[in-house]
Design a protein around this motif. Structure first.
Motif, PDB file in Angstrom:
ATOM      1  N   LYS A  76       9.156  11.536 -14.603  1.00 20.30           N
ATOM      2  CA  LYS A  76       7.867  11.428 -13.909  1.00 20.30           C
ATOM      3  C   LYS A  76       7.331  10.000 -14.006  1.00 20.30           C
ATOM      4  O   LYS A  76       6.753   9.473 -13.053  1.00 20.30           O
ATOM      5  N   GLU A  77       7.542   9.361 -15.138  1.00 23.20           N
ATOM      6  CA  GLU A  77       7.140   7.966 -15.337  1.00 23.20           C
ATOM      7  C   GLU A  77       7.901   7.058 -14.365  1.00 23.20           C
ATOM      8  O   GLU A  77       7.325   6.183 -13.721  1.00 23.20           O
ATOM      9  N   ALA A  78       9.193   7.287 -14.251  1.00 17.31           N
ATOM     10  CA  ALA A  78      10.027   6.491 -13.348  1.00 17.31           C
ATOM     11  C   ALA A  78       9.617   6.701 -11.891  1.00 17.31           C
ATOM     12  O   ALA A  78       9.636   5.754 -11.095  1.00 17.31           O
ATOM     13  N   ILE A  79       9.232   7.913 -11.536  1.00 11.68           N
ATOM     14  CA  ILE A  79       8.776   8.190 -10.166  1.00 11.68           C
ATOM     15  C   ILE A  79       7.496   7.419  -9.873  1.00 11.68           C
ATOM     16  O   ILE A  79       7.332   6.842  -8.791  1.00 11.68           O
ATOM     17  N   SER A  80       6.575   7.372 -10.832  1.00 13.22           N
ATOM     18  CA  SER A  80       5.332   6.613 -10.648  1.00 13.22           C
ATOM     19  C   SER A  80       5.619   5.131 -10.439  1.00 13.22           C
ATOM     20  O   SER A  80       5.031   4.487  -9.559  1.00 13.22           O
ATOM     21  N   ILE A  81       6.526   4.586 -11.217  1.00  5.79           N
ATOM     22  CA  ILE A  81       6.876   3.166 -11.089  1.00  5.79           C
ATOM     23  C   ILE A  81       7.612   2.924  -9.773  1.00  5.79           C
ATOM     24  O   ILE A  81       7.388   1.917  -9.097  1.00  5.79           O
ATOM     25  N   SER A  82       8.468   3.855  -9.384  1.00  7.67           N
ATOM     26  CA  SER A  82       9.161   3.762  -8.098  1.00  7.67           C
ATOM     27  C   SER A  82       8.161   3.693  -6.948  1.00  7.67           C
ATOM     28  O   SER A  82       8.264   2.836  -6.059  1.00  7.67           O
ATOM     29  N   ASP A  83       7.175   4.577  -6.964  1.00  8.59           N
ATOM     30  CA  ASP A  83       6.143   4.584  -5.922  1.00  8.59           C
ATOM     31  C   ASP A  83       5.384   3.254  -5.896  1.00  8.59           C
ATOM     32  O   ASP A  83       5.088   2.714  -4.826  1.00  8.59           O
ATOM     33  N   PHE A  84       5.076   2.739  -7.066  1.00 11.62           N
ATOM     34  CA  PHE A  84       4.379   1.458  -7.185  1.00 11.62           C
ATOM     35  C   PHE A  84       5.201   0.333  -6.558  1.00 11.62           C
ATOM     36  O   PHE A  84       4.702  -0.435  -5.733  1.00 11.62           O
ATOM     37  N   PHE A  85       6.485   0.249  -6.927  1.00  6.24           N
ATOM     38  CA  PHE A  85       7.339  -0.807  -6.391  1.00  6.24           C
ATOM     39  C   PHE A  85       7.546  -0.659  -4.883  1.00  6.24           C
ATOM     40  O   PHE A  85       7.572  -1.657  -4.159  1.00  6.24           O
ATOM     41  N   LYS A  86       7.687   0.570  -4.401  1.00  9.53           N
ATOM     42  CA  LYS A  86       7.869   0.774  -2.959  1.00  9.53           C
ATOM     43  C   LYS A  86       6.651   0.267  -2.183  1.00  9.53           C
ATOM     44  O   LYS A  86       6.775  -0.192  -1.061  1.00  9.53           O
ATOM     45  N   GLU A  87       5.489   0.338  -2.798  1.00 10.81           N
ATOM     46  CA  GLU A  87       4.253  -0.094  -2.150  1.00 10.81           C
ATOM     47  C   GLU A  87       4.098  -1.614  -2.141  1.00 10.81           C
ATOM     48  O   GLU A  87       3.611  -2.184  -1.161  1.00 10.81           O
ATOM     49  N   ILE A  88       4.509  -2.289  -3.216  1.00  4.60           N
ATOM     50  CA  ILE A  88       4.208  -3.720  -3.324  1.00  4.60           C
ATOM     51  C   ILE A  88       5.373  -4.648  -2.994  1.00  4.60           C
ATOM     52  O   ILE A  88       5.150  -5.827  -2.726  1.00  4.60           O
ATOM     53  N   LEU A  89       6.605  -4.147  -3.032  1.00  2.00           N
ATOM     54  CA  LEU A  89       7.760  -5.019  -2.802  1.00  2.00           C
ATOM     55  C   LEU A  89       8.135  -5.061  -1.327  1.00  2.00           C
ATOM     56  O   LEU A  89       7.967  -4.078  -0.613  1.00  2.00           O
ATOM     57  N   PRO A  90       8.706  -6.173  -0.885  1.00  2.12           N
ATOM     58  CA  PRO A  90       9.135  -6.267   0.503  1.00  2.12           C
ATOM     59  C   PRO A  90      10.442  -5.507   0.730  1.00  2.12           C
ATOM     60  O   PRO A  90      11.232  -5.326  -0.194  1.00  2.12           O
ATOM     61  N   LEU A  91      10.623  -5.059   1.965  1.00  4.80           N
ATOM     62  CA  LEU A  91      11.924  -4.525   2.360  1.00  4.80           C
ATOM     63  C   LEU A  91      12.856  -5.718   2.511  1.00  4.80           C
ATOM     64  O   LEU A  91      12.450  -6.773   2.993  1.00  4.80           O
ATOM     65  N   THR A  92      14.090  -5.579   2.096  1.00  6.69           N
ATOM     66  CA  THR A  92      15.018  -6.699   2.169  1.00  6.69           C
ATOM     67  C   THR A  92      16.305  -6.258   2.830  1.00  6.69           C
ATOM     68  O   THR A  92      16.897  -5.264   2.416  1.00  6.69           O
ATOM     69  N   SER A  93      16.700  -6.997   3.830  1.00  3.65           N
ATOM     70  CA  SER A  93      18.010  -6.737   4.418  1.00  3.65           C
ATOM     71  C   SER A  93      19.040  -7.518   3.624  1.00  3.65           C
ATOM     72  O   SER A  93      18.753  -8.579   3.090  1.00  3.65           O
ATOM     73  N   MET A  94      20.218  -6.998   3.554  1.00  7.29           N
ATOM     74  CA  MET A  94      21.268  -7.629   2.757  1.00  7.29           C
ATOM     75  C   MET A  94      22.001  -8.687   3.570  1.00  7.29           C
ATOM     76  O   MET A  94      23.107  -8.495   4.023  1.00  7.29           O
TER      77      MET A  94
END
Length: 100
Positions: A76-94
């Motif tokens: 559950k802790e990891a899911i919260s951090i995942s949601d946080f990162f998905k919100e603030i980090l840019p999408l990146t193409s490889m």
């Protein structure tokens, strides 16, 4: 004396963002360094543990990987951090970073 080949030695001005967040279980303080290196992925450092990793919003989908990176026992802790990162980090193409 050991011989080595220097692969790169670049200097770059980067943007660094310092951001803190809390979950039900803990507080986290991260520095996020935005650079032209690392396939465009930001370099994230957890200020509590010193652990650093590359991640974009696409990578943040992998909750199990976040658990491993931050040594979290609670999913559950990891899911919260995942949601946080998905919100603030840019999408990146490889885009290829290294060419022949």
């Amino acid at each position: 004396m050991e011989q080595y080949e220097r692969l790169y030695d670049d200097t770059e001005r980067v943007n660094v963002r310092f951001i803190g967040m809390t979950t039900e279980l803990a507080r986290y303080d991260f520095s996020i360094m935005y650079t032209n290196s690392f396939f465009g992925k930001p370099l994230i450092t957890c200020m509590q543990t010193g652990r650093s990793f590359l991640m974009c919003a696409n990578d943040a989908e992998d909750v199990e990987h976040i658990q491993q990176l931050l040594h979290l026992s609670d999913e559950k802790e990891a899911i919260s951090i995942s949601d946080f990162f998905k919100e603030i980090l840019p999408l990146t193409s490889m885009e290829p970073q290294y060419t022949d």
